[in-house]
Design a protein around this motif. Sequence first.
Motif, mmCIF file in Angstrom:
data_model
loop_
_atom_site.group_PDB
_atom_site.id
_atom_site.type_symbol
_atom_site.label_atom_id
_atom_site.label_comp_id
_atom_site.label_asym_id
_atom_site.label_seq_id
_atom_site.Cartn_x
_atom_site.Cartn_y
_atom_site.Cartn_z
ATOM 1 N N LYS A 132 -5.363 -2.294 10.311
ATOM 2 C CA LYS A 132 -4.004 -1.874 10.657
ATOM 3 C C LYS A 132 -3.512 -0.796 9.694
ATOM 4 N N LEU A 133 -3.838 -0.937 8.419
ATOM 5 C CA LEU A 133 -3.433 0.064 7.434
ATOM 6 C C LEU A 133 -4.065 1.414 7.731
ATOM 7 N N ALA A 134 -5.326 1.429 8.117
ATOM 8 C CA ALA A 134 -6.001 2.685 8.455
ATOM 9 C C ALA A 134 -5.325 3.348 9.652
ATOM 10 N N ASP A 135 -4.931 2.542 10.647
ATOM 11 C CA ASP A 135 -4.247 3.092 11.814
ATOM 12 C C ASP A 135 -2.899 3.704 11.427
ATOM 13 N N LEU A 136 -2.164 3.008 10.562
ATOM 14 C CA LEU A 136 -0.860 3.521 10.138
ATOM 15 C C LEU A 136 -1.006 4.740 9.227
ATOM 16 N N LYS A 137 -2.069 4.755 8.452
ATOM 17 C CA LYS A 137 -2.347 5.928 7.615
ATOM 18 C C LYS A 137 -2.547 7.160 8.495
ATOM 19 N N ASN A 138 -3.303 7.013 9.558
ATOM 20 C CA ASN A 138 -3.528 8.136 10.471
ATOM 21 C C ASN A 138 -2.245 8.539 11.208
ATOM 22 N N LYS A 139 -1.339 7.600 11.369
ATOM 23 C CA LYS A 139 -0.067 7.909 12.022
ATOM 24 C C LYS A 139 0.877 8.668 11.097
ATOM 25 N N TYR A 140 1.033 8.197 9.865
ATOM 26 C CA TYR A 140 2.034 8.763 8.964
ATOM 27 C C TYR A 140 1.482 9.820 8.010
ATOM 28 N N ALA A 161 0.828 -1.214 0.000
ATOM 29 C CA ALA A 161 0.000 0.000 0.000
ATOM 30 C C ALA A 161 0.856 1.255 0.000
ATOM 31 N N GLY A 162 2.036 1.169 -0.569
ATOM 32 C CA GLY A 162 3.007 2.245 -0.458
ATOM 33 C C GLY A 162 2.582 3.586 -1.004
ATOM 34 N N GLN A 163 1.751 3.577 -2.044
ATOM 35 C CA GLN A 163 1.353 4.848 -2.655
ATOM 36 C C GLN A 163 0.498 5.698 -1.729
ATOM 37 N N ASN A 164 0.005 5.101 -0.659
ATOM 38 C CA ASN A 164 -0.821 5.827 0.301
ATOM 39 C C ASN A 164 -0.012 6.461 1.425
ATOM 40 N N PHE A 165 1.314 6.258 1.429
ATOM 41 C CA PHE A 165 2.110 6.668 2.580
ATOM 42 C C PHE A 165 3.228 7.657 2.269
ATOM 43 N N GLY A 166 3.521 7.890 1.023
ATOM 44 C CA GLY A 166 4.586 8.835 0.718
ATOM 45 C C GLY A 166 5.073 8.671 -0.699
ATOM 46 N N VAL A 167 6.153 9.367 -0.998
ATOM 47 C CA VAL A 167 6.786 9.288 -2.313
ATOM 48 C C VAL A 167 8.088 8.512 -2.148
ATOM 49 N N VAL A 168 8.159 7.337 -2.747
ATOM 50 C CA VAL A 168 9.381 6.538 -2.653
ATOM 51 C C VAL A 168 10.348 7.017 -3.726
ATOM 52 N N THR A 169 11.492 7.499 -3.273
ATOM 53 C CA THR A 169 12.490 8.032 -4.208
ATOM 54 C C THR A 169 13.548 7.003 -4.572
ATOM 55 N N ALA A 170 13.621 5.885 -3.833
ATOM 56 C CA ALA A 170 14.563 4.816 -4.173
ATOM 57 C C ALA A 170 14.127 3.509 -3.518
ATOM 58 N N PHE A 171 14.366 2.417 -4.232
ATOM 59 C CA PHE A 171 14.066 1.059 -3.765
ATOM 60 C C PHE A 171 15.370 0.265 -3.749
ATOM 61 N N THR A 172 15.611 -0.485 -2.685
ATOM 62 C CA THR A 172 16.761 -1.388 -2.642
ATOM 63 C C THR A 172 16.255 -2.824 -2.594
ATOM 64 N N PHE A 173 16.670 -3.612 -3.581
ATOM 65 C CA PHE A 173 16.221 -4.998 -3.712
ATOM 66 C C PHE A 173 17.365 -5.972 -3.456
ATOM 67 N N GLN A 174 17.002 -7.155 -3.002
ATOM 68 C CA GLN A 174 17.962 -8.245 -2.937
ATOM 69 C C GLN A 174 18.109 -8.837 -4.326
#
Length: 477
Positions: A448-456, A194-207
């Motif tokens: 849980k996502l709704a709770d974290l949305k209200n937090k961040y 659900a990342g698009q609901n929490f901010g702008v990701v400027t970089a991803f690090t993958f294994q």
Amino acid sequence: MGSAPDVYAALKKELEGTRAEVLTPGDEGYRESLKRWSEHCVKEAQAVVKVSSPDDVSKTLRFVKDNKIPFVVKGGGHSTSGSSSIADGLVIDLSKLRSVAVDEEKKTIKAGGGTIWEDVDVEAAKYGLATVGGTVNHTGVGGLTLGGGYGYLSGKYGLTIDNLVSVDIVLASGEQVVASETSYPDLFWAVRGAGQNFGVVTAFTFQGYPQPDPVFAGTLVFLPDKIPQIVEFANTFHEKNDGNQALLWGFSAPPPNNAPVVLVQCFHNGPLAEGQAFFADVLSLEPLVNTTSMIPYPQLNSLLNNSAGFDGRKQFGGGAFKLPLSAPFVSSLHTDFASFCTSHERMNESLLLFETIPYAAVTATPNSAMAFSNRGDYYNVATCFKWFDSGLDGEIREFSKGLLKRASEAAGVVGDEKVRSVEGVGVYGNYSNVDVPVAEIFGKNSTKLADLKNKYDPENLFSRGLRLVPRPMVVVN
């Protein structure tokens, strides 16, 4: 808020001294910046901000927040939901954040927020590495990852998000943080699905994983009379695969003949003889076209590109299916799909696809481990309708929903509350529209996502995609 020209002139001043560009109607490059993979997602934004750094993103977010300007974020522009376009506000365009860096010692791959999968595949291959990416390489890294991410290597390594080490993300406050299992772990839980609901990701690090050898892959094309044999092979795939194979098969009517056919995409991560032996039963059916061969891994994710060009209007849809399938049932789906497409002008390149990608590595991680909730004992089925007449938008969307609902219910996934309670939701979020109920995508993780949305993001600044909380940001024009 003042008039649009005034406010965006102020934004240009705010970003002076940076490499960011603020484009408004009439500016060179503005029209080009509006282009999206689907033509029905092209909207006339009031401004497009091509950010060049996380600092640019922070400044832009604070500006839109202070001035109550609606906005969206655009990575690869591949979504068909329209979530990267806007007509009444601003686009934060990440295309300048297009870079890939490989840490050879840690075998990690860091991709900028505006990177596409081709960039990742090509750069990682220089070090003999690969990670789980999309099956079309001009897809943006950001959109696919934040929604989950299935790929040819999922049978071995799980989803793209299962191989995400960390993200560099700019929050609604403008604060820049790194989220991982050890830093902001609750945010990292939310970002993976659900990342698009929490901010702008400027970089991803993958294994990354060693991928020094070429792979056996290619497309087979059959007439529809081979559906029973192909279904029979698909039914055996579930037990025969060892995680190193994938089978994508479905219906279309591609050029130059524009006649209904069955497409079979083969993949085996191993030598030629092994690949030919594994797919022997379909190879022996005398396909009209057979492009299978040994190819370098970076070429693999380009094989479907021709069927995913940038022209026309497009609509994704998704459901789920279990094996075994019955040949009469699949034939009935083909009849309905082909009849609909042939009865409407210029819809021949539409696609109904059974994505038979092994899921043992996917379901090894529980649905509670991160926001993504589509892990279960089933496979994804997808539609990608392509058309050119805007008058058909609503009809196509409704037909797609009905067809996928029938496919999923008959296959024992969607509609079975017992299955939904013990497994995933049966709907891949990257194939859904933004107006579906949150529980359809995130199931038991919704609260849980709704709770974290209200937090961040307590003011719901990121409100243009799938809404985790009902209250939108108040916009003053």
